[in-house]
Design an enzyme around this catalytic site. Structure first.
Site, short mmCIF file in Angstrom:
data_model
loop_
_atom_site.label_atom_id
_atom_site.label_comp_id
_atom_site.label_asym_id
_atom_site.label_seq_id
_atom_site.Cartn_x
_atom_site.Cartn_y
_atom_site.Cartn_z
N LYS A 113 0.95 -1.13 0.01
CA LYS A 113 0.15 -0.17 -0.06
C LYS A 113 0.89 1.22 0.04
O LYS A 113 0.38 2.31 -0.48
CB LYS A 113 -0.91 0.00 1.14
CG LYS A 113 -2.22 -0.95 0.96
CD LYS A 113 -3.29 -0.57 2.23
CE LYS A 113 -4.23 -1.60 2.10
NZ LYS A 113 -5.22 -1.46 3.09
N LYS A 195 -4.38 -9.59 -6.54
CA LYS A 195 -5.42 -9.86 -5.73
C LYS A 195 -6.79 -8.91 -6.27
O LYS A 195 -6.46 -7.48 -6.44
CB LYS A 195 -4.96 -9.54 -4.21
CG LYS A 195 -6.08 -9.96 -3.38
CD LYS A 195 -5.73 -9.52 -1.79
CE LYS A 195 -5.91 -7.84 -1.73
NZ LYS A 195 -5.94 -7.48 -0.52
N LYS A 198 -10.29 -3.49 -3.24
CA LYS A 198 -11.20 -2.49 -3.30
C LYS A 198 -10.62 -1.09 -3.61
O LYS A 198 -11.29 -0.08 -4.16
CB LYS A 198 -11.78 -2.27 -1.84
CG LYS A 198 -12.97 -3.13 -1.36
CD LYS A 198 -13.35 -2.53 -0.04
CE LYS A 198 -13.18 -3.51 0.95
NZ LYS A 198 -12.77 -3.15 2.18
P1 TYM Z 1 -10.87 -5.60 3.90
O1 TYM Z 1 -11.66 -4.56 4.24
O2 TYM Z 1 -9.74 -5.32 3.02
O3 TYM Z 1 -11.49 -6.68 3.40
C1 TYM Z 1 -12.41 -7.69 4.17
C2 TYM Z 1 -12.43 -9.00 4.13
O4 TYM Z 1 -12.08 -9.49 2.71
C3 TYM Z 1 -11.24 -10.27 2.47
N1 TYM Z 1 -10.78 -10.01 1.03
C4 TYM Z 1 -10.38 -11.17 0.13
N2 TYM Z 1 -10.75 -12.42 0.24
C5 TYM Z 1 -10.66 -13.17 -0.76
N3 TYM Z 1 -10.13 -12.56 -2.10
C6 TYM Z 1 -10.07 -11.19 -2.02
N4 TYM Z 1 -9.43 -10.62 -3.39
C7 TYM Z 1 -10.19 -10.41 -0.98
N5 TYM Z 1 -9.89 -9.05 -0.64
C8 TYM Z 1 -10.22 -9.11 0.59
C9 TYM Z 1 -10.17 -9.88 3.37
O5 TYM Z 1 -9.15 -10.93 3.66
C10 TYM Z 1 -11.08 -9.49 4.95
O6 TYM Z 1 -11.38 -10.79 5.44
N6 TYM Z 1 -7.71 -5.36 7.90
C11 TYM Z 1 -8.89 -6.00 7.23
C12 TYM Z 1 -10.09 -5.52 8.32
C13 TYM Z 1 -9.91 -5.69 9.90
C14 TYM Z 1 -10.09 -7.04 10.42
C15 TYM Z 1 -9.85 -6.41 11.81
C16 TYM Z 1 -10.27 -8.34 9.99
C17 TYM Z 1 -9.83 -4.71 10.72
N7 TYM Z 1 -9.72 -5.23 11.91
C18 TYM Z 1 -9.98 -7.67 12.72
C19 TYM Z 1 -10.34 -9.24 10.88
C20 TYM Z 1 -10.18 -8.98 12.26
C21 TYM Z 1 -9.13 -5.57 6.01
O7 TYM Z 1 -8.66 -4.31 5.61
O8 TYM Z 1 -10.08 -6.00 5.35
#
Ligand code: TYM
Length: 333
Positions: A113, A195, A198
């Site tokens: 990032k 990947k 978003k």
């Molecule tokens: P975020 O918002 O980027 O994504 C949310 C969830 O979607 C999964 N994900 C994917 N899974 C499969 N293929 C993909 N291309 C893909 N893109 C995203 C992510 O792995 C995630 O599970 N840091 C985290 C949010 C967070 C969090 C937490 C998660 C903050 N605190 C505590 C678990 C526990 C994030 O940015 O997710």
């Protein structure tokens, strides 16, 4: 026996795509009955990169609506917004003081990032994993269902919990990541070697949960594949492999059934059938989303209720931690 506690989070940024859905949200829904669930919309994480304030607020409500529409049931799962529970930021600060810089410097997501942002990178983005550790550790979480990209952050959470426990005695439960066997890393449609994300705004990169049927069809038809013909699950051909994985997850069919079904057919047929499957797969969610968002007050009520439910748990953990670290309390009377 008490149910295990699940905690997971999702950022209210950009448009939620089928990678988020297949890698995380649909899993949360599928195991809802089995566990005690807490799901958090992580708006404090969202502001680690620049956000438009009006849009951030509306995306937070939209995401809550989408999670409900996807099948998160507020009677079985607690849903809340991270910034509504101040203990997340408070514990993150304390954990910061127990995380060596070297651990943070190894985080691959920060490296990726920050490369995109160059000199605009905030300290918050660097510190992102400490806030995530705080989210998880506040609630004595057993399991953290996430996609593959978050595994390293959950490992850091385990490390900091162990470090804190070894200094002050048992305080934090050590959580386990729960990564799906299939769909943990859905790849971009335009570039199947990276990947689905978003933050990528190229028009054909991702299918979003609220895309129209025409948008879905066009994006999938345009998906990058190779010049071979045979329709097979094959990681050395990332384009067709990614489409077949999405097909597998939406159809709930076995790989053998899918390969038999497409025997003798070409990539164009895979794309057309997949588009149809995704359109129909997302239709119920889209219809429920429309109904749910007719009354925006209901979304706000749910947000408030969720935060009220978790606040005492978070407050108790922070006060235990403060006591152990030696932060003095004001004694009354
Ligand atoms: P975020 O918002 O980027 O994504 C949310 C969830 O979607 C999964 N994900 C994917 N899974 C499969 N293929 C993909 N291309 C893909 N893109 C995203 C992510 O792995 C995630 O599970 N840091 C985290 C949010 C967070 C969090 C937490 C998660 C903050 N605190 C505590 C678990 C526990 C994030 O940015 O997710």
């Amino acid at each position: 026996m008490a149910k295990k506690r699940v905690f997971s989070g999702i950022q209210p940024t950009g448009n939620i795509h089928i990678g988020n859905y297949l890698g995380a949200i649909s899993r949360w829904v599928a195991t809802q009955k089995e566990y005690e669930n807490i799901f958090c919309i992580v708006d404090l994480h969202a502001i680690t990169v620049p956000q438009d304030p009006t849009e951030l607020k509306s995306k937070t409500r939209e995401l809550l609506g989408l999670l409900l529409a996807a099948g998160i049931d507020p009677d079985m799962s607690t849903l809340f917004v991270q910034s509504h529970v101040k203990e997340h930021a408070e514990l993150a600060w304390i954990l910061n003081c127990f995380i060596p810089m070297g651990w943070m410097q190894r985080m691959t997501q920060f490296k990726e990032k920050s490369q995109k942002q160059k000199e605009q990178v905030s300290v918050g983005l660097f510190d992102y994993p400490a806030l995530m550790a705080s989210d998880i550790l506040l609630y004595d979480t057993d399991l953290v269902p996430v996609g593959d990209d978050q595994k390293q952050h959950v490992e850091l959470t385990r490390d900091v919990a162990q470090r804190f426990n070894s200094i002050y005695g048992p305080t934090f439960k050590i959580p386990e990541p729960l990564i799906p066997q299939v769909g943990a890393r859905i790849m971009g449609l335009d570039d199947p070697t990276s990947k689905m994300s978003k933050s990528e705004d190229k028009p054909s990169h991702a299918v979003h949960l609220l895309d129209t049927p025409d948008e879905i069809l066009n994006k999938i038809r345009r998906a990058t594949t190779d010049s071979q013909k045979e329709v097979k699950f094959d990681e050395s051909r990332p384009g067709i492999n990614n489409l077949l994985v999405i097909y597998e997850l939406f159809s709930h069919k076995s790989r053998q059934e899918i390969e038999d079904h497409f025997a003798g057919k070409g990539y164009a047929e895979v794309k057309n059938e997949l588009a149809e499957l995704v359109i129909e797969g997302l239709r119920p969610l889209q219809e429920r989303y429309k109904e749910l968002t007719e009354d925006p007050n209901e979304i706000d009520r749910l947000m408030e209720k969720g935060a009220e439910k978790v606040k005492p748990v978070a407050a108790a953990k922070v006060s235990e931690v403060k006591e152990k670290v030696g932060l003095a309390r004001i004694c009354q009377g």
